[in-house]
Design a protein around this motif. Structure first.
Motif, PDB file in Angstrom:
ATOM      1  N   LEU A   1       0.824  -1.212   0.000  1.00  0.00           N
ATOM      2  CA  LEU A   1       0.000   0.000   0.000  1.00  0.00           C
ATOM      3  C   LEU A   1       0.858   1.263   0.000  1.00  0.00           C
ATOM      4  O   LEU A   1       0.537   2.240  -0.679  1.00  0.00           O
ATOM      5  CB  LEU A   1      -0.933  -0.009   1.216  1.00  0.00           C
ATOM      6  N   ASP A   2       1.971   1.252   0.748  1.00  0.00           N
ATOM      7  CA  ASP A   2       2.805   2.458   0.803  1.00  0.00           C
ATOM      8  C   ASP A   2       3.519   2.707  -0.521  1.00  0.00           C
ATOM      9  O   ASP A   2       3.635   3.850  -0.962  1.00  0.00           O
ATOM     10  CB  ASP A   2       3.814   2.364   1.948  1.00  0.00           C
ATOM     11  N   VAL A   3       3.969   1.641  -1.185  1.00  0.00           N
ATOM     12  CA  VAL A   3       4.617   1.806  -2.490  1.00  0.00           C
ATOM     13  C   VAL A   3       3.633   2.349  -3.513  1.00  0.00           C
ATOM     14  O   VAL A   3       3.950   3.252  -4.297  1.00  0.00           O
ATOM     15  CB  VAL A   3       5.226   0.470  -2.969  1.00  0.00           C
ATOM     16  N   ALA A   4       2.422   1.817  -3.513  1.00  0.00           N
ATOM     17  CA  ALA A   4       1.410   2.289  -4.460  1.00  0.00           C
ATOM     18  C   ALA A   4       1.095   3.759  -4.244  1.00  0.00           C
ATOM     19  O   ALA A   4       0.925   4.523  -5.209  1.00  0.00           O
ATOM     20  CB  ALA A   4       0.143   1.453  -4.314  1.00  0.00           C
ATOM     21  N   ARG A   5       1.073   4.173  -2.981  1.00  0.00           N
ATOM     22  CA  ARG A   5       0.719   5.558  -2.666  1.00  0.00           C
ATOM     23  C   ARG A   5       1.818   6.525  -3.078  1.00  0.00           C
ATOM     24  O   ARG A   5       1.548   7.539  -3.730  1.00  0.00           O
ATOM     25  CB  ARG A   5       0.435   5.689  -1.164  1.00  0.00           C
TER      26      ARG A   5
ATOM     27  N   ASP B   1      -1.478   3.975  -7.807  1.00  0.00           N
ATOM     28  CA  ASP B   1      -2.843   3.768  -7.325  1.00  0.00           C
ATOM     29  C   ASP B   1      -3.845   4.681  -8.038  1.00  0.00           C
ATOM     30  O   ASP B   1      -5.030   4.699  -7.696  1.00  0.00           O
ATOM     31  CB  ASP B   1      -2.923   3.994  -5.815  1.00  0.00           C
ATOM     32  N   HIS B   2      -3.385   5.415  -9.032  1.00  0.00           N
ATOM     33  CA  HIS B   2      -4.274   6.274  -9.826  1.00  0.00           C
ATOM     34  C   HIS B   2      -5.378   5.426 -10.439  1.00  0.00           C
ATOM     35  O   HIS B   2      -5.124   4.344 -10.972  1.00  0.00           O
ATOM     36  CB  HIS B   2      -3.478   6.980 -10.912  1.00  0.00           C
TER      37      HIS B   2
ATOM     38  N   ALA C   1      10.724   7.548  -9.646  1.00  0.00           N
ATOM     39  CA  ALA C   1      10.528   8.890  -9.082  1.00  0.00           C
ATOM     40  C   ALA C   1      10.001   8.814  -7.655  1.00  0.00           C
ATOM     41  O   ALA C   1      10.431   9.585  -6.786  1.00  0.00           O
ATOM     42  CB  ALA C   1       9.562   9.682  -9.964  1.00  0.00           C
ATOM     43  N   GLY C   2       9.068   7.912  -7.405  1.00  0.00           N
ATOM     44  CA  GLY C   2       8.449   7.834  -6.082  1.00  0.00           C
ATOM     45  C   GLY C   2       9.344   7.217  -5.023  1.00  0.00           C
ATOM     46  O   GLY C   2       9.373   7.672  -3.877  1.00  0.00           O
ATOM     47  N   LEU C   3      10.088   6.173  -5.404  1.00  0.00           N
ATOM     48  CA  LEU C   3      10.924   5.467  -4.435  1.00  0.00           C
ATOM     49  C   LEU C   3      12.339   6.035  -4.342  1.00  0.00           C
ATOM     50  O   LEU C   3      13.088   5.681  -3.431  1.00  0.00           O
ATOM     51  CB  LEU C   3      11.008   3.981  -4.812  1.00  0.00           C
TER      52      LEU C   3
END
Length: 244
Positions: A151-155, A160-161, A175-177
């Motif tokens: 869940l945290d990775v998707a967020r 999670d769009h 970019a997110g991680l």
């Protein structure tokens, strides 16, 4: 076959090899379209599923790109070389989703099931984010894609769009991680489809599927995604050659 392709090869392989030779010879320049499916069907005396299979395989290998309603276009050689050994899971990571070429089935929190949970290092039944869609090529359902993440990775990555992703998953993850995706391990199996898979892919009774299950690692050595691509067995084949 005027291009000298062995007549005993499967028809879709003959089509692929002929198109590859023409691309190499400059008959079809980079970024220019290939002949339409009806023209290829007529030239090769092949059915539409056979032509679609050939084009799908070339797209998975990064040799061409397919655009809904426009046709198939030749990719630069560097892109083809980079994807020479790319499997379906890797193709999913580098794909830009489009509402004209895919239909979202599920986007949201789900209970993880084996083997996805195990590959993510989670207990079976733990909450994960699931993104699932059916991919279409010229109105033919050609793959069912499922992407699992914590869940945290998707967020933090934005996967999670709840609509098509205009940016490829690989770029969103990086970019997110703030970490590169460095490896994907894929496992292939042939099996009977589930009821949902049969319905979503429009399979006939008795049709098999090929399942490619991939675990995606980042530069820290952590599995951050699990990707499964379910392919209709009637549209896809795997071949290999061995020296005797």
């Amino acid at each position: 076959m005027s291009d000298g392709i062995a007549s005993y090869a499967p028809k879709y392989v003959q089509i692929m090899e002929t198109l590859r030779r023409r691309i190499a010879d400059g008959v079809y320049p980079i970024n220019e379209p290939l002949p339409s499916e009806p023209k290829l069907m007529k030239e090769f005396g092949a059915s539409r599923p056979t032509v679609v299979r050939a084009l799908n395989e070339m797209q998975l290998l990064g040799e061409i790109r397919r655009e809904h309603g426009r046709g198939s276009f030749v990719m630069p050689p560097s892109s083809a070389r980079a994807a020479e050994h790319a499997g379906p899971g890797l193709a999913v990571l580098d794909r830009q989703e489009s509402s004209t070429s895919m239909q979202l089935v599920t986007v949201g929190r789900q209970s993880a099931s084996n083997p996805a949970a195990a590959l993510l290092g989670l207990a079976e039944g733990a909450a994960v984010h699931l993104r699932r869609y059916v991919g279409y090529h010229d109105s033919i359902a050609s793959e069912l894609v499922s992407i699992w993440a914590s869940l945290d990775v998707a967020r933090v990555t934005g996967i999670d769009h709840d609509g098509p992703l205009s940016v490829p998953v690989r770029q969103l993850m990086t970019a997110g991680l703030k970490e590169r995706l460095t490896r994907i391990d894929e496992r292939l199996s042939a099996r009977r489809p589930t009821e949902d898979e049969s319905e979503l892919l429009g399979l006939a009774v008795g049709d098999p599927v090929l399942s490619v299950l991939g675990s995606v690692w980042d530069s820290t050595g952590r599995t951050v995604l699990v990707v499964e691509v379910v392919l209709p067995g009637t549209l896809h084949e795997l071949e290999d050659s061995y020296i005797l």
